[in-house]
Design a protein around this motif. Sequence first.
Motif, PDB file in Angstrom:
ATOM      1  N   GLY A 262      10.452   6.587   0.498  1.00 36.57           N
ATOM      2  CA  GLY A 262      11.257   7.748   0.843  1.00 36.57           C
ATOM      3  C   GLY A 262      10.393   8.975   0.923  1.00 36.57           C
ATOM      4  N   ALA A 263      11.053  10.132   0.860  1.00 34.32           N
ATOM      5  CA  ALA A 263      10.336  11.396   0.917  1.00 34.32           C
ATOM      6  C   ALA A 263       9.281  11.432  -0.174  1.00 34.32           C
ATOM      7  CB  ALA A 263      11.308  12.548   0.756  1.00 34.32           C
ATOM      8  N   GLY A 264       8.096  11.797   0.178  1.00 39.48           N
ATOM      9  CA  GLY A 264       7.033  11.918  -0.790  1.00 39.48           C
ATOM     10  C   GLY A 264       6.154  10.694  -0.911  1.00 39.48           C
ATOM     11  N   MET A 265       6.552   9.566  -0.315  1.00 39.11           N
ATOM     12  CA  MET A 265       5.713   8.381  -0.412  1.00 39.11           C
ATOM     13  C   MET A 265       6.023   7.442   0.767  1.00 39.11           C
ATOM     14  SD  MET A 265       5.477   5.383  -3.303  1.00 39.11           S
ATOM     15  CE  MET A 265       4.642   6.339  -4.544  1.00 39.11           C
ATOM     16  N   GLN A 266       4.979   7.000   1.418  1.00 42.84           N
ATOM     17  CA  GLN A 266       5.102   6.007   2.481  1.00 42.84           C
ATOM     18  C   GLN A 266       4.578   4.697   1.940  1.00 42.84           C
ATOM     19  OE1 GLN A 266       2.722   6.865   5.918  1.00 42.84           O
ATOM     20  NE2 GLN A 266       3.219   4.936   6.904  1.00 42.84           N
ATOM     21  N   LEU A 267       5.354   3.630   2.115  1.00 38.53           N
ATOM     22  CA  LEU A 267       4.970   2.310   1.618  1.00 38.53           C
ATOM     23  C   LEU A 267       4.852   1.324   2.761  1.00 38.53           C
ATOM     24  CD1 LEU A 267       7.420   2.263  -1.378  1.00 38.53           C
ATOM     25  CD2 LEU A 267       4.946   2.226  -1.567  1.00 38.53           C
ATOM     26  N   THR A 268       3.830   0.482   2.694  1.00 37.40           N
ATOM     27  CA  THR A 268       3.665  -0.600   3.648  1.00 37.40           C
ATOM     28  C   THR A 268       3.565  -1.892   2.863  1.00 37.40           C
ATOM     29  OG1 THR A 268       2.427   0.865   5.120  1.00 37.40           O
ATOM     30  CG2 THR A 268       2.224  -1.519   5.505  1.00 37.40           C
ATOM     31  N   VAL A 269       4.551  -2.773   3.032  1.00 38.64           N
ATOM     32  CA  VAL A 269       4.556  -4.050   2.330  1.00 38.64           C
ATOM     33  C   VAL A 269       3.537  -4.973   2.985  1.00 38.64           C
ATOM     34  CG1 VAL A 269       5.954  -6.057   1.713  1.00 38.64           C
ATOM     35  CG2 VAL A 269       6.968  -3.769   1.636  1.00 38.64           C
ATOM     36  N   LEU A 270       2.659  -5.532   2.154  1.00 38.74           N
ATOM     37  CA  LEU A 270       1.624  -6.443   2.647  1.00 38.74           C
ATOM     38  C   LEU A 270       2.023  -7.899   2.464  1.00 38.74           C
ATOM     39  CD1 LEU A 270      -1.484  -4.553   1.243  1.00 38.74           C
ATOM     40  CD2 LEU A 270      -0.505  -4.413   3.539  1.00 38.74           C
ATOM     41  N   ASP A 271       2.778  -8.192   1.425  1.00 38.09           N
ATOM     42  CA  ASP A 271       3.319  -9.546   1.191  1.00 38.09           C
ATOM     43  C   ASP A 271       4.428  -9.512   0.191  1.00 38.09           C
ATOM     44  OD1 ASP A 271       2.062  -9.303  -1.287  1.00 38.09           O
ATOM     45  OD2 ASP A 271       0.791 -11.034  -1.039  1.00 38.09           O
TER      46      ASP A 271
ATOM     47  N   GLU B  85       0.863  -1.174   0.000  1.00 42.27           N
ATOM     48  CA  GLU B  85       0.000   0.000   0.000  1.00 42.27           C
ATOM     49  C   GLU B  85       0.900   1.224   0.000  1.00 42.27           C
ATOM     50  OE1 GLU B  85      -2.267  -0.457   3.601  1.00 42.27           O
ATOM     51  OE2 GLU B  85      -3.880  -1.478   2.527  1.00 42.27           O
ATOM     52  N   TYR B  86       0.477   2.280  -0.689  1.00 39.15           N
ATOM     53  CA  TYR B  86       1.242   3.519  -0.680  1.00 39.15           C
ATOM     54  C   TYR B  86       0.369   4.667  -0.227  1.00 39.15           C
ATOM     55  CZ  TYR B  86      -0.921   4.368  -5.276  1.00 39.15           C
ATOM     56  OH  TYR B  86      -1.817   4.534  -6.298  1.00 39.15           O
ATOM     57  N   ARG B  87       1.032   5.687   0.334  1.00 40.89           N
ATOM     58  CA  ARG B  87       0.352   6.902   0.783  1.00 40.89           C
ATOM     59  C   ARG B  87       1.261   8.080   0.466  1.00 40.89           C
ATOM     60  NH1 ARG B  87      -3.663   8.413   4.009  1.00 40.89           N
ATOM     61  NH2 ARG B  87      -4.009   6.311   4.783  1.00 40.89           N
ATOM     62  N   TYR B  88       0.684   9.046  -0.258  1.00 40.73           N
ATOM     63  CA  TYR B  88       1.387  10.295  -0.546  1.00 40.73           C
ATOM     64  C   TYR B  88       1.061  11.311   0.549  1.00 40.73           C
ATOM     65  CZ  TYR B  88       2.391   8.652  -5.277  1.00 40.73           C
ATOM     66  OH  TYR B  88       2.852   7.944  -6.356  1.00 40.73           O
ATOM     67  N   PRO B  89       1.906  12.327   0.726  1.00 43.58           N
ATOM     68  CA  PRO B  89       1.616  13.362   1.725  1.00 43.58           C
ATOM     69  C   PRO B  89       0.258  14.038   1.515  1.00 43.58           C
ATOM     70  CG  PRO B  89       3.874  13.566   0.974  1.00 43.58           C
ATOM     71  CD  PRO B  89       3.202  12.530   0.101  1.00 43.58           C
TER      72      PRO B  89
ATOM     73  N   SER C 146      15.778  -1.233  -6.329  1.00 44.41           N
ATOM     74  CA  SER C 146      14.431  -0.671  -6.271  1.00 44.41           C
ATOM     75  C   SER C 146      13.579  -1.427  -5.253  1.00 44.41           C
ATOM     76  CB  SER C 146      13.778  -0.714  -7.659  1.00 44.41           C
ATOM     77  OG  SER C 146      12.488  -0.153  -7.612  1.00 44.41           O
ATOM     78  N   LEU C 147      13.668  -2.755  -5.271  1.00 47.81           N
ATOM     79  CA  LEU C 147      12.915  -3.562  -4.316  1.00 47.81           C
ATOM     80  C   LEU C 147      13.339  -3.235  -2.889  1.00 47.81           C
ATOM     81  CD1 LEU C 147      10.891  -5.827  -3.646  1.00 47.81           C
ATOM     82  CD2 LEU C 147      12.790  -7.448  -3.949  1.00 47.81           C
ATOM     83  N   ALA C 148      14.628  -3.072  -2.649  1.00 44.82           N
ATOM     84  CA  ALA C 148      15.109  -2.737  -1.303  1.00 44.82           C
ATOM     85  C   ALA C 148      14.528  -1.402  -0.843  1.00 44.82           C
ATOM     86  CB  ALA C 148      16.641  -2.690  -1.293  1.00 44.82           C
ATOM     87  N   TRP C 149      14.425  -0.434  -1.751  1.00 41.65           N
ATOM     88  CA  TRP C 149      13.837   0.874  -1.426  1.00 41.65           C
ATOM     89  C   TRP C 149      12.377   0.713  -1.018  1.00 41.65           C
ATOM     90  CZ3 TRP C 149       9.906   3.952  -3.363  1.00 41.65           C
ATOM     91  CH2 TRP C 149       9.936   5.312  -3.001  1.00 41.65           C
ATOM     92  N   VAL C 150      11.646  -0.076  -1.793  1.00 43.29           N
ATOM     93  CA  VAL C 150      10.228  -0.301  -1.492  1.00 43.29           C
ATOM     94  C   VAL C 150      10.076  -1.016  -0.153  1.00 43.29           C
ATOM     95  CG1 VAL C 150       8.145  -1.536  -2.225  1.00 43.29           C
ATOM     96  CG2 VAL C 150       9.514  -0.311  -3.917  1.00 43.29           C
ATOM     97  N   GLU C 151      10.860  -2.076   0.057  1.00 44.19           N
ATOM     98  CA  GLU C 151      10.747  -2.853   1.292  1.00 44.19           C
ATOM     99  C   GLU C 151      11.171  -2.048   2.519  1.00 44.19           C
ATOM    100  OE1 GLU C 151      11.076  -7.446  -0.180  1.00 44.19           O
ATOM    101  OE2 GLU C 151      12.958  -6.395   0.189  1.00 44.19           O
ATOM    102  N   ALA C 152      11.986  -1.016   2.318  1.00 42.69           N
ATOM    103  CA  ALA C 152      12.400  -0.150   3.425  1.00 42.69           C
ATOM    104  C   ALA C 152      11.339   0.905   3.751  1.00 42.69           C
ATOM    105  CB  ALA C 152      13.732   0.527   3.099  1.00 42.69           C
ATOM    106  N   GLY C 153      10.252   0.931   2.995  1.00 42.38           N
ATOM    107  CA  GLY C 153       9.157   1.848   3.303  1.00 42.38           C
ATOM    108  C   GLY C 153       9.099   3.087   2.445  1.00 42.38           C
TER     109      GLY C 153
END
Length: 141
Positions: free
Chosen positions: A132-141, A52-56, A123-130
């Motif tokens: 960066g600035a401008g986007m919050q990511l939550t890995v679901l699976d 899931e992603y969330r922008y500011p 890129s995957l490591a960036w996503v799995e780390a949540g």
Amino acid sequence: MKPTGTDVAGLIARSAPAIRRRDAETLTTLMQEISGREPMTWGTIIGFGHAEYRYPTGRTGEMGLLSFAPRKAATTIYFVDGVDAYADELATLGPHTTGVGCLYIPDLEQVDLDLLRGILTRSLAWVEAGGGAGMQLTVLD
């Protein structure tokens, strides 16, 4: 966008021209190896993992951790973190074009797959780390 559950093999089989089918099979194997996740469809996109992603601004949505689409003109690889972070690697990748968050490859056999593997792994490591600035990511699976 949410996972649609369409058959991945069927999506690949319906891809045209034949080079897209070949490249889709190669990318499916590559992204599955990198992510350790099974492929699933997101409409006409093949994704690996789920976040899931969330922008500011409050805008939210869902996406694959790694994903691509076998489009008619070129295979499109999607980068949630954008392509700018990979400018040095992309300079020597092989024939391609880019958009803000997309890498367009007309023939996967003409690019350096080891270099592409490295880009996708970062890129995957960036996503799995949540993210960066401008986007919050939550890995679901």
